[in-house]
Design an enzyme around this catalytic site. Structure first.
Site, short mmCIF file in Angstrom:
data_model
loop_
_atom_site.label_atom_id
_atom_site.label_comp_id
_atom_site.label_asym_id
_atom_site.label_seq_id
_atom_site.Cartn_x
_atom_site.Cartn_y
_atom_site.Cartn_z
N HIS A 15 0.84 -1.20 0.00
CA HIS A 15 0.00 0.00 0.00
C HIS A 15 0.87 1.26 0.00
CE1 HIS A 15 -3.62 2.36 1.52
NE2 HIS A 15 -2.62 3.19 1.80
N GLU A 16 1.83 1.30 0.92
CA GLU A 16 2.69 2.49 1.02
C GLU A 16 3.66 2.57 -0.15
OE1 GLU A 16 1.80 4.63 3.00
OE2 GLU A 16 0.49 3.42 4.26
N HIS A 70 1.94 4.26 -3.05
CA HIS A 70 1.97 5.72 -2.91
C HIS A 70 3.32 6.27 -3.37
CE1 HIS A 70 -1.83 6.32 -0.93
NE2 HIS A 70 -1.49 5.65 0.17
#
Length: 265
Positions: A58-59, A62
């Site tokens: 997820h990170e 980003h």
């Protein structure tokens, strides 16, 4: 290209992440084969490790999107290594999300990457950077539920099926929570570039409290019911039944496993 200024070491996958992947693989194998004397222990370790993997991805999503949007600082910060210890604070990034999973079966949004937004040009790029994380959770949920919506459960062991269903529930809850247009969450980051400067200034002070507000609202029975009705609707659309996710959660909490799930063939 912006990636040309990133040192090779800044993109090297961290041994920490490789170790978490190894734990996921081994405990997934133990869950599939029934190797562990207590299947709940294997399910707990498998789901926890896989959940941490999804937090890292997820990170990373980003950071990778920000890199291609113009923020080359993400490399020096270690965000491209998939090391969970690089994503803000270990307590907020890893410990709290795991505790929330244990307590209530909710996929709490984890740590965050600090994007230098001034390096990124264009509202669409800013929105995509924010959307990239929860879209990873969506993809993770689709993969976890693939045996269900492909009708390919023949031969899949019961415990492994339950674990996948519960892991999918975590991904769906994380995606829905992250996409809420609340200051401090990714959903607000998607819409923020399209708001006027005055509105952004007015909402900015609420960003540190957005997630707390959301979880406070989830304690309201009517709000909680609406939220989990939405989660259940998504899981049903992906072919996953309530019983599978329920038993997955019960097996995950191996110290308090429901006998119904333990005897169901």
């Amino acid at each position: 290209m912006t990636t040309a200024t990133i040192r090779p070491g800044d993109r090297r996958v961290s041994p920490v992440f490789v170790g978490i992947l190894a734990v996921t693989a081994v405990t997934g194998w133990a869950t599939w084969t029934g190797f562990a004397e207590q299947p709940g222990v294997a399910v707990f370790l498998f789901v926890t490790a896989a959940w941490i993997v999804s937090l890292c991805l997820h990170e990373y999503a980003h950071a990778r999107t920000a890199l291609h949007g113009g923020d080359i600082s993400v490399g020096a910060k270690g965000y491209l290594t998939l090391n969970p210890m690089r994503y803000t604070h270990a307590l907020l990034s890893i410990v709290l999300p795991v505790l929330f999973v244990i307590m209530g079966g909710i996929g709490l949004p984890g740590g965050a990457v600090f994007i230098e937004r001034g390096r990124v040009r264009g509202r669409w790029r800013h929105s995509l950077i924010s959307a990239a994380g929860p879209l990873t959770n969506v993809l993770f949920a689709v993969v976890c539920t693939a045996p269900f919506w492909l009708d390919a459960l023949d031969g899949v062991p019961r415990e492994f099926r339950f674990a996948l269903a519960f892991l999918a529930l975590l991904q769906v809850t994380a995606a829905i929570l992250n996409f809420l247009p609340v200051p401090g969450l990714d959903g607000y980051g998607v819409v923020e570039p399209w708001l006027s400067y005055g509105v952004r200034r007015q909402l900015e002070p609420f960003a540190p409290f957005g997630l707390l507000l959301v979880f406070a609202l989830l304690w309201v029975p009517s709000v909680n019911a609406v939220f989990f009705d939405a989660v259940d609707a998504v899981l049903r659309a992906l072919g996953t039944g309530d019983f599978d996710t329920y038993c997955g959660f019960e097996l995950f909490r191996f110290w308090d496993t429901d006998e119904i799930c333990a005897v169901t063939p």
